[in-house]
Design a protein around this motif. Sequence first.
Motif, mmCIF file in Angstrom:
data_model
loop_
_atom_site.group_PDB
_atom_site.id
_atom_site.type_symbol
_atom_site.label_atom_id
_atom_site.label_comp_id
_atom_site.label_asym_id
_atom_site.label_seq_id
_atom_site.Cartn_x
_atom_site.Cartn_y
_atom_site.Cartn_z
ATOM 1 N N ARG A 109 -2.067 13.654 1.836
ATOM 2 C CA ARG A 109 -0.990 12.759 1.406
ATOM 3 C C ARG A 109 -0.926 11.478 2.237
ATOM 4 O O ARG A 109 0.139 11.002 2.619
ATOM 5 C CB ARG A 109 0.339 13.496 1.411
ATOM 6 C CG ARG A 109 0.312 14.708 0.515
ATOM 7 C CD ARG A 109 1.594 15.506 0.564
ATOM 8 N NE ARG A 109 1.353 16.785 -0.101
ATOM 9 C CZ ARG A 109 1.518 17.958 0.465
ATOM 10 N NH1 ARG A 109 1.935 18.037 1.714
ATOM 11 N NH2 ARG A 109 1.280 19.065 -0.204
ATOM 12 N N CYS A 110 -2.110 10.929 2.500
ATOM 13 C CA CYS A 110 -2.204 9.697 3.290
ATOM 14 C C CYS A 110 -2.394 8.518 2.339
ATOM 15 O O CYS A 110 -3.502 8.296 1.821
ATOM 16 C CB CYS A 110 -3.372 9.797 4.271
ATOM 17 S SG CYS A 110 -3.653 8.284 5.209
ATOM 18 N N GLU A 111 -1.320 7.778 2.083
ATOM 19 C CA GLU A 111 -1.398 6.662 1.134
ATOM 20 C C GLU A 111 -2.386 5.589 1.595
ATOM 21 O O GLU A 111 -3.120 5.031 0.776
ATOM 22 C CB GLU A 111 -0.021 6.063 0.885
ATOM 23 C CG GLU A 111 0.860 6.984 0.061
ATOM 24 C CD GLU A 111 2.225 6.389 -0.244
ATOM 25 O OE1 GLU A 111 2.701 5.529 0.516
ATOM 26 O OE2 GLU A 111 2.808 6.819 -1.258
ATOM 27 N N SER A 112 -2.400 5.275 2.881
ATOM 28 C CA SER A 112 -3.348 4.274 3.374
ATOM 29 C C SER A 112 -4.775 4.735 3.119
ATOM 30 O O SER A 112 -5.619 3.959 2.642
ATOM 31 C CB SER A 112 -3.143 4.031 4.874
ATOM 32 O OG SER A 112 -1.852 3.528 5.121
ATOM 33 N N CYS A 113 -5.044 5.999 3.416
ATOM 34 C CA CYS A 113 -6.388 6.545 3.208
ATOM 35 C C CYS A 113 -6.759 6.523 1.726
ATOM 36 O O CYS A 113 -7.893 6.195 1.369
ATOM 37 C CB CYS A 113 -6.470 7.979 3.731
ATOM 38 S SG CYS A 113 -6.057 8.156 5.477
ATOM 39 N N ILE A 114 -5.808 6.862 0.864
ATOM 40 C CA ILE A 114 -6.050 6.803 -0.574
ATOM 41 C C ILE A 114 -6.479 5.384 -0.963
ATOM 42 O O ILE A 114 -7.465 5.200 -1.672
ATOM 43 C CB ILE A 114 -4.803 7.248 -1.364
ATOM 44 C CG1 ILE A 114 -4.618 8.769 -1.248
ATOM 45 C CG2 ILE A 114 -4.888 6.827 -2.833
ATOM 46 C CD1 ILE A 114 -3.286 9.283 -1.762
ATOM 47 N N GLY A 115 -5.761 4.399 -0.493
ATOM 48 C CA GLY A 115 -6.098 3.018 -0.813
ATOM 49 C C GLY A 115 -7.465 2.617 -0.310
ATOM 50 O O GLY A 115 -8.270 2.032 -1.051
ATOM 51 N N PHE A 116 -7.759 2.923 0.948
ATOM 52 C CA PHE A 116 -9.051 2.542 1.518
ATOM 53 C C PHE A 116 -10.212 3.180 0.757
ATOM 54 O O PHE A 116 -11.200 2.518 0.445
ATOM 55 C CB PHE A 116 -9.139 2.938 3.006
ATOM 56 C CG PHE A 116 -8.356 2.045 3.924
ATOM 57 C CD1 PHE A 116 -8.570 0.676 3.952
ATOM 58 C CD2 PHE A 116 -7.397 2.581 4.773
ATOM 59 C CE1 PHE A 116 -7.854 -0.153 4.815
ATOM 60 C CE2 PHE A 116 -6.677 1.772 5.636
ATOM 61 C CZ PHE A 116 -6.903 0.405 5.653
ATOM 62 N N HIS A 117 -10.090 4.473 0.447
ATOM 63 C CA HIS A 117 -11.209 5.168 -0.189
ATOM 64 C C HIS A 117 -11.306 4.861 -1.677
ATOM 65 O O HIS A 117 -12.421 4.785 -2.214
ATOM 66 C CB HIS A 117 -11.149 6.663 0.113
ATOM 67 C CG HIS A 117 -11.276 6.922 1.588
ATOM 68 N ND1 HIS A 117 -12.442 6.647 2.285
ATOM 69 C CD2 HIS A 117 -10.384 7.353 2.504
ATOM 70 C CE1 HIS A 117 -12.258 6.929 3.565
ATOM 71 N NE2 HIS A 117 -11.012 7.352 3.725
ATOM 72 N N ALA A 118 -10.184 4.614 -2.339
ATOM 73 C CA ALA A 118 -10.240 4.171 -3.739
ATOM 74 C C ALA A 118 -10.926 2.813 -3.815
ATOM 75 O O ALA A 118 -11.786 2.578 -4.676
ATOM 76 C CB ALA A 118 -8.838 4.110 -4.341
ATOM 77 N N ARG A 119 -10.571 1.910 -2.908
ATOM 78 C CA ARG A 119 -11.197 0.589 -2.882
ATOM 79 C C ARG A 119 -12.700 0.707 -2.617
ATOM 80 O O ARG A 119 -13.511 0.028 -3.259
ATOM 81 C CB ARG A 119 -10.520 -0.287 -1.828
ATOM 82 C CG ARG A 119 -11.063 -1.705 -1.779
ATOM 83 C CD ARG A 119 -10.293 -2.583 -0.823
ATOM 84 N NE ARG A 119 -10.483 -2.161 0.564
ATOM 85 C CZ ARG A 119 -9.866 -2.706 1.609
ATOM 86 N NH1 ARG A 119 -8.985 -3.675 1.432
ATOM 87 N NH2 ARG A 119 -10.097 -2.284 2.826
#
Length: 117
Positions: free
Chosen positions: A58-68
């Motif tokens: 549930r790490c929103e920052s990590c979600i963003g970095f890896h989706a990008r």
Amino acid sequence: MDWPKFLSETEGQIGQFQTKAPDTMKGFGTMSRAAKRDGALSEKTKEFVALGIAISTRCESCIGFHARSLVRLGASREEIIELLEMAAYMGGGPSVAFGAKALDAFDQFSAIQTKGT
């Protein structure tokens, strides 16, 4: 959520932390580059794993970095959906909710890349 804006703010915060803990961040950067290097698994495959972990933790920052990163590496929306199905299977309701955030992030970064080409 405006994912590009959110990641920009996060990168700024990380930059501030880096000024206070340069050795730690240098070590983290070295570890990141080594972990993502193509080997038996491609960088793209490793980013799929990272996105699944980001959803489960549930790490929103990590979600963003890896989706990008997955957009940059040419992942398809269909591949992301299959990853999200697996994350939901393994993580239940919370992974469904954070998987939906990951799909939104992927879609936003994909739209930016599409405009740039």
